[in-house]
Each structure stands twice: as C-alpha cells, then as structure tokens.
Write a protein that holds these residues in place. Structure first.
Motif, short mmCIF file in Angstrom:
data_model
loop_
_atom_site.label_atom_id
_atom_site.label_comp_id
_atom_site.label_asym_id
_atom_site.label_seq_id
_atom_site.Cartn_x
_atom_site.Cartn_y
_atom_site.Cartn_z
N GLU A 326 41.43 -12.97 23.46
CA GLU A 326 41.22 -12.93 24.91
C GLU A 326 41.67 -14.24 25.54
OE1 GLU A 326 37.66 -11.38 27.72
OE2 GLU A 326 37.19 -13.24 26.65
N ILE A 327 42.40 -14.12 26.64
CA ILE A 327 42.75 -15.29 27.46
C ILE A 327 41.80 -15.33 28.65
CG2 ILE A 327 44.51 -16.37 28.90
CD1 ILE A 327 46.64 -15.09 27.19
N VAL A 328 41.21 -16.50 28.89
CA VAL A 328 40.34 -16.69 30.05
C VAL A 328 41.00 -17.71 30.97
CG1 VAL A 328 38.06 -17.39 30.87
CG2 VAL A 328 38.28 -16.19 28.68
N VAL A 329 41.22 -17.31 32.20
CA VAL A 329 41.89 -18.15 33.20
C VAL A 329 40.90 -18.44 34.32
CG1 VAL A 329 43.72 -18.22 34.95
CG2 VAL A 329 44.16 -17.16 32.72
N ARG A 330 40.78 -19.70 34.68
CA ARG A 330 39.90 -20.08 35.78
C ARG A 330 40.74 -20.40 37.01
NH1 ARG A 330 36.09 -23.77 31.93
NH2 ARG A 330 34.54 -22.17 31.42
N THR A 331 40.36 -19.78 38.12
CA THR A 331 41.13 -19.96 39.34
C THR A 331 40.21 -20.09 40.54
OG1 THR A 331 42.93 -19.03 40.67
CG2 THR A 331 41.34 -17.47 39.81
N MET A 332 40.75 -20.66 41.61
CA MET A 332 40.02 -20.82 42.86
C MET A 332 40.34 -19.61 43.75
SD MET A 332 38.62 -23.78 42.31
CE MET A 332 38.61 -23.34 40.56
N ARG A 333 39.38 -18.70 43.89
CA ARG A 333 39.60 -17.44 44.59
C ARG A 333 39.22 -17.58 46.06
NH1 ARG A 333 37.22 -11.58 42.51
NH2 ARG A 333 38.43 -10.27 43.93
N LEU A 334 40.17 -17.26 46.95
CA LEU A 334 39.96 -17.38 48.40
C LEU A 334 39.51 -16.03 48.95
CD1 LEU A 334 43.19 -19.42 48.99
CD2 LEU A 334 40.88 -20.29 49.33
N ALA A 335 38.37 -16.04 49.64
CA ALA A 335 37.80 -14.79 50.14
C ALA A 335 38.48 -14.32 51.42
CB ALA A 335 36.30 -14.97 50.37
N ASP A 336 38.87 -15.24 52.30
CA ASP A 336 39.46 -14.89 53.59
C ASP A 336 40.98 -14.85 53.44
OD1 ASP A 336 40.48 -14.79 56.20
OD2 ASP A 336 38.75 -15.87 57.02
#
Length: 505
Positions: A326-336
């Motif tokens: 499994e690859i786990v990627v962390r990202t900054m998710r923008l809601a708007d």
C-alpha cells in the motif's frame, strides 16, 4: 522513428497548443484597481502581504540576530514569490500572476544578510520597457496582449526555487527554470536541459531522491497539449531523461509526491471553456473522480498503475510511504473549490476575505487490488507541509507547517507547528497577533542520520511594524520558540516556497 525524434515531435505539437486557446484568448478585461487596493491597505495593514514591492532589488542588508544559532547551522534560505502586481493603473486580480522576486537570507557570524531581486524574465523586462502589462497571464485577462513565441515569453518564475549541483533555479508552473547567480541573485536566463525540450514546462515542485537526483514534471495537458512530461535531473544538474506519460483525461496538478520506489501524481478534473485567462476559463469538476498515476522510478517511461478516487483539490503534498503493498500519500485537501481556483482573491482586491487553510488527508492506494480511498485525519487549518527527507520510507514522517492559533489580525497563518499524524502529537509556536508566518523549511543537522534532528527556518511578515523577518527553531522543540530571529528595516509581500542550501563544511 527514433525515440528522441518522437519525443521532440510530440512536445513540439504540445507547445504550439499551449500558445493557443489557453494563453492567447482575448476577452473582457477583469482586473483589480490599485487605488481600491491602497484604500483597503490603509484599513487592513495585513494586506501588505499582497502589496507590490517598492523596488526591483533589496539589499544586501545585514542585520544582527536576536538569540543564538547552533555552531553547525550555516547556509542560505532562498525564497520565491509573486511581487510585482501593478502597472499603469492596472492590478492583477490573481495572486499567481505577479512577477517573481527571489530572496536570499545568508546566515553567518551571528548575523543574516538579505538580498531580494526581481527575476529578469523576458516578460518582466518587456513590461518594464512598455510601462504596462502586455503579456497573457494565468489568472487575469490582460488588455491588448502581445504575441508570444513560447511559454518562456510569458514565464513569471514566481513560485519556487531550488539548488541543484550548486546552481540556483527560479521555478513556476508553465515554463523553463530560470537560472540565477546564487550569490548576487542576478538572472542568468532560462535553462534548456536538451535542445528539443526548450521552453517546455518544468514545474515548481521538483523532488530530490535519496541518490541526489531530482524528479519533476511539466503539465502539458492543462496548457492545451496532451500528457504529462516527466523529468529526471542528475545531482550534477544534467538531464538523465524526459518522458511523456499519457493522461486519460485532462487534470490539474501543482505538485506531486514520491516514495522510495514510486512517483505519484494526483490529477484534479476540470472543464475548460475559453473566457479569458487560464484560471478564468477553467472550472474544477467535483462531479468527476480524480485520476491517480503511479510511476515506477525504474521504468519512468510508462505508468505502472492507474487509480480513480473521489474528487479532491490539493496544491501541496507532505510525505508518502509504502508498506505491505500500500502507498499512503499525505496531502493538503482544500474544501472550497472556488477559493482554490483563486486563493486570497479578496486580498488581491484590497478586501477582507476568509482564510484558505486546508485539511490533512491521506490517500491510500492498494497496489495489489487496485483500490483507492481517502482517509481524513481531522487535522485542519494548515498548508505548505515540510518533512525530514531522511524519514524511513515504510512509515509516515512528522510534518512541519504554518497554522492559525489564537487571536489573529489577519486571515492568514500566525504560527508554526509539528504534527505527527500517526500519534496525533502536536507542538506549536505562535508568533503573535500581527505576524504572518510563511512556509518553514526543514534543515537536517549536518552529520546526523536521526530523523527530525535539525531545524526549521521560516520567513515572517510583521504588518504592524511593516517589516519582514526570519526565524530559526529547533525542530524537536518548536514549543520553546525561535533559537534566533532577525528583522529587516523593510517589508515585502508574502512568497510561496523556499529552499535551504547548506554551507559546505
């Protein structure tokens, strides 16, 4: 047809398309008013973060450090960001449009010396001579634009900066890297890694591999062409390879992420209907899934695995790791999504607007079964993540990033923090009500192999005193506050990204 000729022909077609509908379309002029911004600045001094610089160059200016640096801390923090927003009564409406200014903060002998220089791109020089904006921009429709020959005629070199093989490069999304003198910051010109690759996009977020080489991409599809151009640059700043990867549908991406074995590209779907500049013409499409492309570094000429995952919009990534298939990627998710298309749009007009922080999300890619899903961490109010590149490749790293904490006079970050997503541990330093905190770069301690043994260095804007500054913190004791701080007698606007070049031992 040989491989190099095929690549040259393919990229030539993509370049011509890039100079067509996406960049040269005319339309009604939509822009800000410098007088309106100036009025807003008087009411809201924090808008100095989006104010145009007062000169093409700053420094060299040497100021004493408050506090004391460790004996083995030495080098230069380079920073880049948009800094020239107004000409002849016309103000850009999109933050990404401003011409780039690169800063160098050199530490030594208990002091720091600052230099700032506008990147002398063909666009900036041409508009200085003309006294007006006359070049197509990414987010603002410019009246009566001149014809441009290639992407570098419109290159702002305004997003990031990196040193490779001792050479300093200013980077943006849509054109070449621009080389600068690492000491004086004078512009040397655009870099052509190979003659048939001239003026093709070399994005703002290259990634250094453990062997010292660098990976990067160029988004051909978002410029009217097809595919994703994958770059591999050696530690000596020479080209190792360039490949075009096929995309199943157009997708937007600003950055990407790597594990020890793979590169991962998250493509955000969008619709394009010509209506002025690129960002005015594009609309993100949350009704469609994102495409994820995984590339094996050992076979960079093809996509190893493709996934579909629920829509998200993200500019920046933290770390990524692989374990048990499994690859786990962390990202900054923008809601708007609308705000993501034009971050801090209100500030560019001189108005008060909401903050635009992101939430930390984990993208999980099951390489064996082909499944993909999002997991939300519950950690929000963040952006611009950094981590120690020495972190093990089979588990998550600690992340370092600016955030909001306590009372603040601006809808922007005023603190820096460490977050360990695996344990939920968090440590924070708040700079103050009137301090705007930018990205903090992680610097490994020389000679140490222990992850997170090092420092953070980040730039600040004190809008109440109209001054820019810099702070150095112990990465393992952020809550103790800065080891050293320095403030300049002048201020300049907020930038985007930086890179620390450690001095030779």
């Amino acid at each position: 047809m040989d491989r190099r000729r095929f690549l040259r022909n393919l990229l030539s077609g993509a370049t011509i398309a890039a100079l067509g509908p996406a960049l040269l379309h005319g339309g009604d002029v939509l822009a800000g008013d410098p007088a309106e911004f100036a009025a807003g600045l008087r009411e809201r001094p924090y808008l100095a973060g989006w104010r145009q610089v007062s000169a093409e160059a700053f420094g060299p200016t040497t100021v004493q450090l408050e506090g004391r640096l460790p004996a083995d801390f030495a080098g230069t923090l380079y920073r880049n960001g948009p800094a020239w927003f107004e000409r002849d009564g016309f103000r850009y409406e999109h933050w990404f449009d401003g011409d780039g200014m690169v800063h160098g903060w050199r530490f030594g002998d208990g002091a720091v010396t600052h230099r700032g220089r506008m990147v002398q791109t063909p666009k900036f020089q041409r508009e200085q001579r003309a006294g007006r904006f006359n070049t197509p921009a990414a987010g603002t429709t410019v009246p009566e634009p001149v014809a441009i020959r290639n992407n570098d005629d419109a290159n702002t070199a305004n997003t990031s900066v990196v040193t490779i093989g001792g050479r300093l490069f200013a980077l943006s999304e849509a054109g070449s890297a621009f080389e600068l003198d690492p000491d004086q910051l004078d512009t040397l010109g655009p870099v052509t890694w190979r003659p048939d690759l001239q003026a093709l996009p070399f994005s703002a977020h290259p990634l250094r591999d453990r062997d010292g080489s660098w990976w990067n991409f160029g988004a051909l599809s978002m410029m009217g062409g097809t595919g994703l151009l994958l770059w591999h640059i050696g530690a000596d700043a020479t080209l190792r390879g360039a490949h075009v990867l096929e995309m199943e549908a157009p997708g937007y991406l600003h950055a990407f992420v790597q594990t020890d074995r793979h590169l991962v590209f998250l493509l955000t779907p969008f619709d394009y209907a010509p209506a002025g500049s690129f960002f005015e013409s594009m609309t993100f499409a949350p009704q469609r899934a994102c495409e994820v492309m995984v590339v094996d570094k050992a076979a960079p000429d093809r996509v190893a695995r493709r996934f579909e995952v629920d829509f998200t919009m993200a500019y920046h990534f933290g770390d990524a790791f692989e374990r048990d298939g499994e690859i786990v990627v962390r990202t900054m998710r923008l809601a708007d999504v609308a705000q993501a298309r034009s971050p801090h749009r209100a500030a560019m007009f001189g108005h008060h607007g909401p903050a635009a922080p992101a939430q930390l999300a984990e993208l999980r890619l099951d390489m064996r079964r082909g499944h993909a899903r999002w997991d939300m961490t519950g950690i929000g109010g963040i952006e611009f993540p950094m981590f120690d590149p020495r972190s093990p490749g089979d588990r998550g790293a600690r992340l370092y990033m600016p955030t909001n904490a306590g009372d603040a006079s601006a809808p922007y970050f005023n603190a820096v923090q460490m977050v360990d997503p695996a344990t939920g541990r968090r440590e924070l330093h708040r700079y103050g009500r009137d301090i705007l905190a930018e990205e903090h770069v992680f610097i490994p301690r020389p000679g140490s192999t222990r992850p997170d043994d090092g420092w953070l260095v980040g730039t600040l804007l004190d809008h109440a005193r109209d001054r820019s500054g810099i702070a150095v913190l112990d990465a393992q004791r952020i809550g103790d506050g800065p080891l050293a701080t320095a403030w300049l007698p002048y201020a300049f606007p907020l930038g985007f990204h930086g890179h620390f070049a450690q001095a030779a031992a």
